[in-house]
Design an enzyme around this catalytic site. Structure first.
Site, mmCIF file in Angstrom:
data_model
loop_
_atom_site.group_PDB
_atom_site.id
_atom_site.type_symbol
_atom_site.label_atom_id
_atom_site.label_comp_id
_atom_site.label_asym_id
_atom_site.label_seq_id
_atom_site.Cartn_x
_atom_site.Cartn_y
_atom_site.Cartn_z
ATOM 1 N N TYR A 85 26.886 22.592 7.915
ATOM 2 C CA TYR A 85 26.947 21.692 6.835
ATOM 3 C C TYR A 85 27.330 20.279 6.893
ATOM 4 C CZ TYR A 85 26.054 21.009 1.971
ATOM 5 O OH TYR A 85 25.577 20.097 0.590
ATOM 6 N N PHE A 138 0.512 2.103 1.737
ATOM 7 C CA PHE A 138 0.931 3.022 2.512
ATOM 8 C C PHE A 138 0.802 4.770 1.194
ATOM 9 C CE2 PHE A 138 1.110 7.262 3.812
ATOM 10 C CZ PHE A 138 0.244 7.943 4.867
ATOM 11 N N THR A 139 -0.283 5.237 1.213
ATOM 12 C CA THR A 139 -0.541 5.673 -0.287
ATOM 13 C C THR A 139 1.067 6.410 -0.227
ATOM 14 O OG1 THR A 139 -0.054 8.339 1.196
ATOM 15 C CG2 THR A 139 -2.751 7.306 0.257
ATOM 16 N N ASP A 230 8.588 -0.342 7.480
ATOM 17 C CA ASP A 230 8.371 0.938 7.674
ATOM 18 C C ASP A 230 8.200 1.243 9.355
ATOM 19 O OD1 ASP A 230 7.159 3.212 8.279
ATOM 20 O OD2 ASP A 230 5.563 3.497 6.156
ATOM 21 N N LYS A 273 6.202 11.054 12.440
ATOM 22 C CA LYS A 273 5.698 10.741 13.891
ATOM 23 C C LYS A 273 6.702 10.068 14.290
ATOM 24 C CE LYS A 273 2.288 9.352 10.165
ATOM 25 N NZ LYS A 273 0.522 9.234 10.592
ATOM 26 N N ARG A 396 -9.546 8.576 4.116
ATOM 27 C CA ARG A 396 -8.514 7.572 3.818
ATOM 28 C C ARG A 396 -9.799 5.997 3.276
ATOM 29 N NH1 ARG A 396 -3.196 8.581 4.325
ATOM 30 N NH2 ARG A 396 -4.564 9.860 2.644
ATOM 31 N N PHE A 462 -6.170 13.155 -3.078
ATOM 32 C CA PHE A 462 -6.581 13.745 -2.309
ATOM 33 C C PHE A 462 -6.024 14.734 -1.885
ATOM 34 C CE2 PHE A 462 -2.883 11.592 0.232
ATOM 35 C CZ PHE A 462 -2.606 10.970 0.282
HETATM 36 N N1 F0G Z 1 4.472 5.439 6.249
HETATM 37 C C1 F0G Z 1 3.667 5.922 6.954
HETATM 38 C C2 F0G Z 1 3.037 4.422 7.418
HETATM 39 C C3 F0G Z 1 2.915 6.629 7.017
HETATM 40 O O1 F0G Z 1 2.068 6.718 7.614
HETATM 41 C C4 F0G Z 1 3.533 8.003 6.732
HETATM 42 C C5 F0G Z 1 3.000 9.714 6.745
HETATM 43 C C6 F0G Z 1 4.970 8.123 5.571
HETATM 44 C C7 F0G Z 1 5.324 6.532 5.440
HETATM 45 C C8 F0G Z 1 4.527 9.246 5.250
HETATM 46 O O2 F0G Z 1 5.788 10.033 6.149
HETATM 47 O O3 F0G Z 1 4.726 11.878 6.050
HETATM 48 O O4 F0G Z 1 7.021 11.670 6.920
HETATM 49 O O5 F0G Z 1 6.690 11.514 3.964
HETATM 50 N N2 F0G Z 1 1.401 9.623 6.990
HETATM 51 C C9 F0G Z 1 0.962 10.827 7.034
HETATM 52 C C10 F0G Z 1 -0.248 9.971 8.126
HETATM 53 C C11 F0G Z 1 1.170 11.559 5.850
HETATM 54 O O6 F0G Z 1 -0.812 11.454 7.413
HETATM 55 O O7 F0G Z 1 -0.696 9.038 8.168
HETATM 56 P P1 F0G Z 1 6.034 11.375 6.377
#
Ligand code: F0G
Length: 489
Positions: A85, A138-139, A230, A273, A396, A462
């Site tokens: 932990y 980003f979403t 990011d 990623k 997208r 989405f």
């Molecule tokens: N920033 C970027 C540029 C991303 O592409 C993503 C995730 C995140 C933040 C969030 O990271 O998923 O680890 O919480 N992109 C994925 C995609 C979901 O399918 O492009 P996460």
């Protein structure tokens, strides 16, 4: 080999093919079900490719997130994890990797990228500092800022929003626009932070140049604006800097990463990623920022030496991040995206150019101009692609936006279907198959219609929203497919 100037292996014959710089020693069986069954599955899953079960998907090109193929060194490291932990050796190995990779001192673990965004937005977005400026949103990033009552403004150049282009760095900030947005927001003191997204996701995995990052950083430093990077899609961005930005060709990848990091106040990433593993993290050279962000980690994520990650994930991430410094590793996604892009272009299918990272992006606005934006052309095209190929892409476009406060649609700048190319997962012939079926669909594009919501969630709709086709276009499309491909495969 890793820092050589040969960023790709070329064929003496002159053929332009991507070459796999790895071999497969473990494989997973995939299944191709016939078109009629695909129609049944799509109807049951509300025409949302997020809701398709993998057993009914042939090529899962939804995302690269958490599904890049890991290396043998990553799997080996997972067996050596120190489970605890508090005070786990695994954490210290990951921390050391981050410190050496980015050249920054402080690291906070989190369970994935959006968890970092939650911590960052909670810490900096407030009624006094409501504005976040970014190259492009980003979403999940935007959702966290909105949740805290903030707003997100975009400083990308108009040229970056053109789907057809030969601009090498469409993710770049437009400095004049940035300055105007800062003024519109009420000056630097109103800005929670400026954000640069590497490999700008929603405009087609388009990179940001090192030269532009220097300029944005200089502006932020001059005006006292916190700059956050990011780095989720850093690997692709790094490849494009190395290959498209002249002065970078002979510079070691490690130097480039450290220079980028030196321009930022805070860096965060999705370990799903960057590092081809799972998890995420925030790092900073600044002790005061570290202390501000730190308190939320035990609250939302877990103790500071795991942050919601399993120790196995942390070991795999540490190795994966070090492997980002191998040009023949980070070249794989861009080169296979390029190959898919070229196959599609040869069939006249409209795609985003220049080809970026992450995946190949099909332009639904040009593919099916007959479908209006409020009938979600990108989602409709993603469903049509699944019907004719079993390939799962991701919408997208407008569906990935949230509605305006008055309930009207916020129409997206672009309507794209992303065909993600997770690293080292698909063979060239699989990509050729995807292009073949999408090429067929393009010849029958007049058959494709729109979608409407049956069930629309309020946040990040989405992911879980369910839709139905406008009319019977999907039945007619499958009938045409069976006429020309009687096996249904
Ligand atoms: N920033 C970027 C540029 C991303 O592409 C993503 C995730 C995140 C933040 C969030 O990271 O998923 O680890 O919480 N992109 C994925 C995609 C979901 O399918 O492009 P996460």
């Amino acid at each position: 080999m890793s820092d050589c100037t040969y960023t790709r292996v070329t064929f003496f014959s002159g053929e332009n093919l991507p070459l796999e710089m790895h071999k497969a020693r473990m494989v997973q069986r995939v299944h191709l079900i016939p078109a009629k069954e695909r129609l049944g599955v799509l109807t049951r899953t509300g025409n949302n490719t997020f809701l398709l079960p993998n057993r009914d998907v042939f090529l899962d090109m939804l995302t690269d997130s958490g599904v890049n193929a890991m290396s043998e060194a990553q799997y080996a490291a997972m067996l050596m994890a120190d489970d605890s932990y508090a005070g786990s050796e695994t954490f210290y190995r990951l921390e050391k990797t981050i410190q050496e990779f980015f050249g920054v001192e402080y690291f906070l673990p989190a369970h994935q990228g959006r968890a970092c965004e939650n911590i960052i937005a909670s810490t900096y977005v407030s009624p006094e500092t409501p504005t976040v400026i970014t190259n492009y949103h980003f979403t999940t990033t935007k959702a966290h800022v909105l949740l805290r009552g903030g707003r997100v403004l975009e400083a990308i150049s108009d040229a970056g929003l053109k789907t057809v282009s030969d601009l090498p760095f469409k993710g770049d900030y437009d400095l004049a626009k940035f300055d105007a947005l800062v003024n519109e927001a009420g000056g630097p003191s109103k800005i929670a932070f400026a954000r640069i997204e590497a490999g700008t996701n929603l405009i087609g995995g388009q990179p940001v140049s090192l030269a532009n990052m220097r300029e944005v950083s200089a502006y932020c430093r001059k005006n006292g604006i916190r700059l956050i990077y990011d780095a989720s899609l850093l690997a692709d961005n790094l490849f494009f800097i190395k290959t498209r930005e002249k002065e970078c060709l002979n510079r070691p990848l490690g130097d480039l990463v450290k220079e980028i990091a030196s321009l930022m106040d805070i860096i965060y990433f999705s370990g799903r990623k960057l590092g081809c593993a799972r998890g995420g993290g925030i790092c900073t050279p600044k002790r005061d920022e570290y202390l501000r962000l730190r308190d939320l980690v035990p609250l939302y994520e877990g103790f500071l030496t795991y942050g919601g990650m399993s120790v196995r994930e942390m070991e795999a991430m540490a190795v994966g991040i070090r492997e980002t410094l191998d040009i023949h590793n980070i070249s794989q996604t861009p080169l296979f995206v390029e190959a898919l892009g070229q196959e599609l272009t040869a069939k006249d299918v409209p795609v985003v150019t220049p080809f970026g990272g992450l995946g190949c992006h099909v332009d639904a606005s040009r593919f099916i101009p007959q479908v209006p934006q409020d009938q979600y052309p990108a989602a409709a095209l993603a469903s049509a692609i699944y019907l004719v190929s079993g390939v799962r892409g991701m919408e997208r476009g407008t569906l990935s936006e949230s509605r305006n406060p008055d309930g009207s649609e916020h129409l997206s700048n672009m309507e794209l279907v992303r065909l993600a190319v997770p690293k080292r997962v698909f063979s060239h012939s699989q990509l050729k198959y995807a292009a073949d079926r999408i090429g067929w669909l393009y010849r029958h594009r007049d058959l494709v219609g729109g979608l409407v919501f049956e069930d629309e969630p309020k946040t990040l709709r989405f992911f879980l929203g369910r839709l139905k086709p406008v009319g019977d276009w999907q039945e007619r499309l499958v009938a045409k497919f069976l006429e020309e491909m009687p096996s249904g495969l």
